[in-house]
Scaffold this active site. Structure first.
Site, PDB file in Angstrom:
ATOM      1  CG  ASP A 197      -6.694   3.850   4.115  1.00 62.42           C
ATOM      2  OD1 ASP A 197      -5.669   3.830   4.192  1.00 62.42           O
ATOM      3  OD2 ASP A 197      -7.445   4.155   2.997  1.00 62.42           O
TER       4      ASP A 197
ATOM      5  CG  HIS B 169       2.402   2.199   8.618  1.00 61.27           C
ATOM      6  ND1 HIS B 169       1.233   2.271   8.212  1.00 61.27           N
ATOM      7  CD2 HIS B 169       3.250   2.397   7.704  1.00 61.27           C
ATOM      8  CE1 HIS B 169       1.335   2.655   6.668  1.00 61.27           C
ATOM      9  NE2 HIS B 169       2.592   2.613   6.377  1.00 61.27           N
TER      10      HIS B 169
ATOM     11  CG  LEU C 176     -11.931 -10.788  19.115  1.00 57.78           C
ATOM     12  CD1 LEU C 176     -13.361 -10.327  18.250  1.00 57.78           C
ATOM     13  CD2 LEU C 176     -11.310  -9.663  19.432  1.00 57.78           C
TER      14      LEU C 176
HETATM   15  C1  IPE Z   1      -3.328   1.861   6.278  1.00 51.09           C
HETATM   16  O1  IPE Z   1      -2.727   3.301   6.103  1.00 51.09           O
HETATM   17  C2  IPE Z   1      -2.391   1.031   6.269  1.00 51.09           C
HETATM   18  C3  IPE Z   1      -1.940   0.137   5.084  1.00 51.09           C
HETATM   19  C4  IPE Z   1      -2.432   0.209   3.982  1.00 51.09           C
HETATM   20  C5  IPE Z   1      -0.969  -0.458   5.282  1.00 51.09           C
HETATM   21  P1  IPE Z   1      -2.361   3.949   4.750  1.00 51.09           P
HETATM   22  O2  IPE Z   1      -0.729   3.819   4.749  1.00 51.09           O
HETATM   23  O3  IPE Z   1      -2.818   3.383   3.411  1.00 51.09           O
HETATM   24  O4  IPE Z   1      -2.307   5.487   4.754  1.00 51.09           O
HETATM   25  P2  IPE Z   1      -2.750   6.578   3.813  1.00 51.09           P
HETATM   26  O5  IPE Z   1      -3.819   5.877   3.181  1.00 51.09           O
HETATM   27  O6  IPE Z   1      -1.661   6.803   2.759  1.00 51.09           O
HETATM   28  O7  IPE Z   1      -3.331   7.731   4.535  1.00 51.09           O
HETATM   29  C1  IPE Z   2      -6.297  -1.004   1.944  1.00 52.57           C
HETATM   30  O1  IPE Z   2      -5.711   0.187   2.210  1.00 52.57           O
HETATM   31  C2  IPE Z   2      -5.377  -2.095   2.421  1.00 52.57           C
HETATM   32  C3  IPE Z   2      -5.059  -1.972   3.890  1.00 52.57           C
HETATM   33  C4  IPE Z   2      -5.651  -1.196   4.865  1.00 52.57           C
HETATM   34  C5  IPE Z   2      -4.189  -3.011   4.353  1.00 52.57           C
HETATM   35  P1  IPE Z   2      -4.839   0.950   0.832  1.00 52.57           P
HETATM   36  O2  IPE Z   2      -4.464   2.521   1.356  1.00 52.57           O
HETATM   37  O3  IPE Z   2      -3.718   0.035   0.328  1.00 52.57           O
HETATM   38  O4  IPE Z   2      -5.987   1.095  -0.268  1.00 52.57           O
HETATM   39  P2  IPE Z   2      -6.166   2.197  -1.525  1.00 52.57           P
HETATM   40  O5  IPE Z   2      -4.868   1.886  -2.212  1.00 52.57           O
HETATM   41  O6  IPE Z   2      -6.221   3.478  -0.951  1.00 52.57           O
HETATM   42  O7  IPE Z   2      -7.268   1.564  -2.234  1.00 52.57           O
HETATM   43 MG    MG Z   3      -4.266   3.971   2.337  1.00 53.39          MG
END
Ligand code: IPE
Ligand code: IPE
Ligand code: MG
Length: 238
Positions: free
Chosen positions: A23, A40, A134
């Site tokens: 995240d 990403h 792995l």
């Molecule tokens: C995690 O990073 C990647 C996915 C959920 C695909 P986020 O895109 O959720 O990044 P934040 O939480 O907005 O910083």
């Molecule tokens: C969880 O992250 C999903 C992934 C990392 C793919 P999100 O960013 O979607 O989660 P929330 O919305 O903050 O809970």
């Molecule tokens: Mg996120």
């Protein structure tokens, strides 16, 4: 000096299965004035480094959350980008997976996924299926509740009226994976967000405020060292 020695990773007490909620890509990008998609992209490169490091440490299972069943709610442009990332990841790192003895695996729903993406994942999974190092699992279009409901529906389709606890696993997308020993979540968010619900029952949880694009092998090792300090009880007593 003594402290340094205590902080060493013990290769004989490795978690068998590590799961990661990657995240913070969006936050990382926003802080730099970059697009979320750029975050990403950086995240995918970091993932390659962590995958290779896990293989090097001789971790048996690494499962990463790459797209949740709830992530479809994001803007179409971001969803499109995320849908394309596994293809790029496999195009760029397939040969490394082969040479590093990594087996690719996928958990999630096929619902709404493009046929060519599924085909490519299945092809690389087939090509690496005999690899003994792995097992690297991408949770893509995965939701823990979706997984459980899908399992229940498959049980009902078989006409069963009852299921034993130990038989339930075989209906899960994640049936090949052992229980998660260590769950890591980056970006200072302290929640599960519908990841591997069934397999997280007794996992040790590790949260860090490091954003996923900043996550390095040393951060990964730090989480494992913390895991090795924990006392796992599974409801029993020592
Ligand atoms: C995690 O990073 C990647 C996915 C959920 C695909 P986020 O895109 O959720 O990044 P934040 O939480 O907005 O910083
Ligand atoms: C969880 O992250 C999903 C992934 C990392 C793919 P999100 O960013 O979607 O989660 P929330 O919305 O903050 O809970
Ligand atoms: Mg996120």
């Amino acid at each position: 000096m003594v402290k340094m020695m205590k902080d060493k990773l013990n290769p004989d007490k490795l978690p068998k299965h590590i799961a990661i909620i990657m995240d913070g890509n969006g936050t990382w990008a926003r802080r730099r004035g970059l697009s979320r998609n750029y975050g990403h992209r950086k995240g995918a490169i970091v993932l390659k480094d962590i995958m290779l490091h896990a293989a090097k440490l001789k971790i048996k299972y690494l499962t990463v959350f790459a797209f949740s069943t709830e992530n479809w709610k994001r803007p179409q442009e971001e969803v499109n980008y995320l849908m394309n990332l596994p293809k790029e990841f496999l195009n760029e790192y397939e040969e490394e997976m082969v040479s590093e003895d990594i087996r690719l695996h996928w958990v999630g729903s096929k619902n709404r996924l493009a046929e060519d993406l599924i085909k490519q994942i299945e092809r690389v999974a087939e090509r690496t299926k005999a690899n003994k190092g792995l097992t690297f699992t991408i949770a893509f279009n995965y939701g823990g509740r979706d997984e459980i409901i899908n399992a229940v529906n498959n049980i009902l389709k078989e006409g069963r009226k009852e299921i034993a606890l130990e038989d339930f696993n075989q209906y899960l997308y994640s049936q090949e994976l052992p229980d998660v020993d260590l769950l890591i979540r980056t970006s200072n968010q302290v929640r599960i967000s519908n990841f591997l619900l069934w397999k997280l029952a007794y996992s040790e949880l590790y949260f860090t405020d490091v954003l996923w694009p900043d996550f390095r092998p040393k951060n990964f090792e730090k989480a494992i060292i913390e895991y090795q300090r924990r006392e796992r009880r599974f409801g029993g007593i020592k």
